[in-house]
Design a protein around this motif. Sequence first.
Motif, PDB file in Angstrom:
ATOM      1  N   ARG A 294       0.843  -1.191   0.000  1.00 40.69           N
ATOM      2  CA  ARG A 294       0.000   0.000   0.000  1.00 40.69           C
ATOM      3  C   ARG A 294       0.881   1.245   0.000  1.00 40.69           C
ATOM      4  NH1 ARG A 294      -3.934  -0.229   4.883  1.00 40.69           N
ATOM      5  NH2 ARG A 294      -4.796   1.593   3.828  1.00 40.69           N
ATOM      6  N   ILE A 295       0.544   2.206  -0.856  1.00 40.63           N
ATOM      7  CA  ILE A 295       1.376   3.406  -0.987  1.00 40.63           C
ATOM      8  C   ILE A 295       1.367   4.226   0.292  1.00 40.63           C
ATOM      9  CG2 ILE A 295      -0.403   4.963  -1.938  1.00 40.63           C
ATOM     10  CD1 ILE A 295       3.286   4.594  -3.046  1.00 40.63           C
ATOM     11  N   LYS A 296       0.262   4.171   1.033  1.00 37.47           N
ATOM     12  CA  LYS A 296       0.198   4.874   2.315  1.00 37.47           C
ATOM     13  C   LYS A 296       1.247   4.327   3.280  1.00 37.47           C
ATOM     14  CE  LYS A 296      -2.747   5.440   6.355  1.00 37.47           C
ATOM     15  NZ  LYS A 296      -4.005   5.044   7.009  1.00 37.47           N
ATOM     16  N   ASP A 297       1.422   3.013   3.292  1.00 39.20           N
ATOM     17  CA  ASP A 297       2.402   2.391   4.178  1.00 39.20           C
ATOM     18  C   ASP A 297       3.830   2.737   3.751  1.00 39.20           C
ATOM     19  OD1 ASP A 297       0.352   1.206   5.622  1.00 39.20           O
ATOM     20  OD2 ASP A 297       0.365  -0.612   4.403  1.00 39.20           O
ATOM     21  N   THR A 298       4.055   2.820   2.435  1.00 36.31           N
ATOM     22  CA  THR A 298       5.369   3.227   1.935  1.00 36.31           C
ATOM     23  C   THR A 298       5.705   4.643   2.397  1.00 36.31           C
ATOM     24  OG1 THR A 298       5.196   1.830  -0.037  1.00 36.31           O
ATOM     25  CG2 THR A 298       6.738   3.667  -0.151  1.00 36.31           C
ATOM     26  N   ALA A 299       4.735   5.544   2.273  1.00 41.48           N
ATOM     27  CA  ALA A 299       4.938   6.926   2.717  1.00 41.48           C
ATOM     28  C   ALA A 299       5.230   6.983   4.209  1.00 41.48           C
ATOM     29  CB  ALA A 299       3.706   7.761   2.387  1.00 41.48           C
ATOM     30  N   MET A 300       4.517   6.178   4.987  1.00 44.82           N
ATOM     31  CA  MET A 300       4.719   6.161   6.434  1.00 44.82           C
ATOM     32  C   MET A 300       6.114   5.649   6.789  1.00 44.82           C
ATOM     33  SD  MET A 300       3.194   6.931   9.277  1.00 44.82           S
ATOM     34  CE  MET A 300       1.411   6.857   9.059  1.00 44.82           C
ATOM     35  N   VAL A 301       6.581   4.616   6.095  1.00 43.11           N
ATOM     36  CA  VAL A 301       7.912   4.059   6.333  1.00 43.11           C
ATOM     37  C   VAL A 301       8.993   5.098   6.064  1.00 43.11           C
ATOM     38  CG1 VAL A 301       9.624   2.479   5.334  1.00 43.11           C
ATOM     39  CG2 VAL A 301       7.385   1.616   6.017  1.00 43.11           C
ATOM     40  N   LEU A 302       8.883   5.786   4.928  1.00 38.42           N
ATOM     41  CA  LEU A 302       9.870   6.807   4.577  1.00 38.42           C
ATOM     42  C   LEU A 302       9.915   7.922   5.614  1.00 38.42           C
ATOM     43  CD1 LEU A 302       9.231   7.067   0.722  1.00 38.42           C
ATOM     44  CD2 LEU A 302      11.221   6.083   1.859  1.00 38.42           C
ATOM     45  N   TRP A 303       8.745   8.350   6.091  1.00 37.29           N
ATOM     46  CA  TRP A 303       8.713   9.412   7.100  1.00 37.29           C
ATOM     47  C   TRP A 303       9.254   8.948   8.453  1.00 37.29           C
ATOM     48  CZ3 TRP A 303       8.281  14.508   7.705  1.00 37.29           C
ATOM     49  CH2 TRP A 303       7.955  15.260   6.570  1.00 37.29           C
ATOM     50  N   LYS A 304       9.074   7.681   8.797  1.00 36.55           N
ATOM     51  CA  LYS A 304       9.631   7.160  10.049  1.00 36.55           C
ATOM     52  C   LYS A 304      11.159   7.175  10.012  1.00 36.55           C
ATOM     53  CE  LYS A 304       5.776   4.201  11.538  1.00 36.55           C
ATOM     54  NZ  LYS A 304       5.301   2.796  11.686  1.00 36.55           N
ATOM     55  N   VAL A 305      11.731   6.766   8.876  1.00 38.63           N
ATOM     56  CA  VAL A 305      13.194   6.805   8.715  1.00 38.63           C
ATOM     57  C   VAL A 305      13.683   8.246   8.791  1.00 38.63           C
ATOM     58  CG1 VAL A 305      15.110   6.316   7.139  1.00 38.63           C
ATOM     59  CG2 VAL A 305      13.210   4.696   7.328  1.00 38.63           C
ATOM     60  N   TYR A 306      12.972   9.130   8.127  1.00 44.61           N
ATOM     61  CA  TYR A 306      13.289  10.567   8.120  1.00 44.61           C
ATOM     62  C   TYR A 306      13.260  11.132   9.537  1.00 44.61           C
ATOM     63  CZ  TYR A 306      13.029  15.235   5.824  1.00 44.61           C
ATOM     64  OH  TYR A 306      13.270  16.507   5.353  1.00 44.61           O
ATOM     65  N   LEU A 307      12.238  10.799  10.298  1.00 45.63           N
ATOM     66  CA  LEU A 307      12.107  11.260  11.686  1.00 45.63           C
ATOM     67  C   LEU A 307      13.230  10.717  12.559  1.00 45.63           C
ATOM     68  CD1 LEU A 307       8.254  10.904  12.223  1.00 45.63           C
ATOM     69  CD2 LEU A 307       9.562  12.996  12.652  1.00 45.63           C
ATOM     70  N   LEU A 308      13.568   9.447  12.374  1.00 51.15           N
ATOM     71  CA  LEU A 308      14.625   8.830  13.174  1.00 51.15           C
ATOM     72  C   LEU A 308      15.957   9.528  12.964  1.00 51.15           C
ATOM     73  CD1 LEU A 308      15.678   6.532  14.996  1.00 51.15           C
ATOM     74  CD2 LEU A 308      15.996   5.159  12.913  1.00 51.15           C
TER      75      LEU A 308
END
Length: 484
Positions: free
Chosen positions: A177-191
Amino acid sequence: MRWKVVLHIIGALILCVGITMLMPLAFSLYYQDSAIVPLIQSMAISCLCGLGLFFAFRSRNENQGLSHREGMAIVALGWIAAGFFGSLPFYLGDVFPNHVDCFFESLSGFTTTGSSVMTDIESVAKGILFWRSLTHWLGGMGIIVLSLAILPFLGVGGMQLYKAEVPGPVPDKLKPRIKDTAMVLWKVYLLFSAIEAILLMFGGMDFFDSLCHTFGTLATGGFSTKNSSVAYFNSAYIDYVITFFMIVAGINFSLHYQMLKGRPLLLWRDPEFKFFAIVTLLITILVTISVYSSHTYETFTDTIRYTSFQVASIMSTTGFATADYELWPALAQGLLLFCMFLGGCAGSTSGGMKHLRIMLLLKQSYQEVFRIIHPRSVNRVKLGKTVVKPETMNDILGFAVLWIGLFVICGLVVAATGVDVVSSFAASLACLGNIGPGIGTVGPANNFAHIPDVGKWALIFNMLLGRLEIYTVIVLCVPEFWRK
């Protein structure tokens, strides 16, 4: 084109921009500066306009999926809207005397370009400066990607938005799901953002400066809270921390995710990363030798410190500065100019043409030479062990031609306003590559305030083209795009 759906989603994006102004408002309240009222006014205008568009253009068929054209229109117009509403704090706070400068600074932030028309940064209210840096951070991973992560109603048809915004020839879809991909990228970015901010505070930065410089680093933007940029802190520790994270930000975030999942070998197996690492290391060595041989700095350690920082800053298109590289030898300046064309990796927050495209273009050029020598040979361009599709190569070739053409056209437009030729083309390159500083009168010791308004509008257009990889914006100028 279902304009109701387009305006409905753009309204949601504007609302997101307005809500994020709460963060700089908190800093303004803490420091009790003059930005409190302008930020409240800006937030109110943005939220009201966003809500107005969101509810006024609500449609029953909004969840039927977005067409390719609608996705392109939403992304391009959404970024323009973000730049406009993001300019309100600058305008209402009397930071700049005219609308053009406000919009220039705002879009430079959102597109992570970092080119500035602000002449005295340290005299501006803390809340405004935090908003200025926050626009970097929001634009780095992408406001559309952020919306896909937090707004469920954008999940349907989201791939059209994702493909239209994410830098690179082929967007990486990490999850079904593209929503999950976006969430993953933002989690890495936040970390990574959290880690860098903590490390900078260990180096003596206060919380405010560490956040602002983290935003500028991970987003490869380059806005600083100081007139002399990172050089103000005069700390080797801070220089090396920022250098490391500028390189990190220049690498495909999908690879960072795989590494955090316990698959670090995938990083080195990636052909683009190897190309990026080798080119960056080689240019750093050559620039270091050139600068050291000119006796610019007293010790070899200082030379490495300043040259590695500047190469990382330009290669990742961050634009931070710890030295005026226009005082360096011509060879060093020429190598840095070469870096401005390259940029970072596809899927990173960097600008430029991207190493993946450069690498594939070089391979295609070699294949053409090889075919002249062996006319009957049948060879295909490969990325690792994967054969690159002819359509992808055509897309890359078309992109390169458009990139060079737009760079030249914008440079000529700026030159027509009376700016000298070197500075005009350097400004065009800096904005199209989302780099920030250039050379000449737009170098690291100067800014873009002196460029006439016509030139600034041309550079604003270049920033948007560079951030959205040209095609997403340029198609809006083609008549066939609007026909049924």
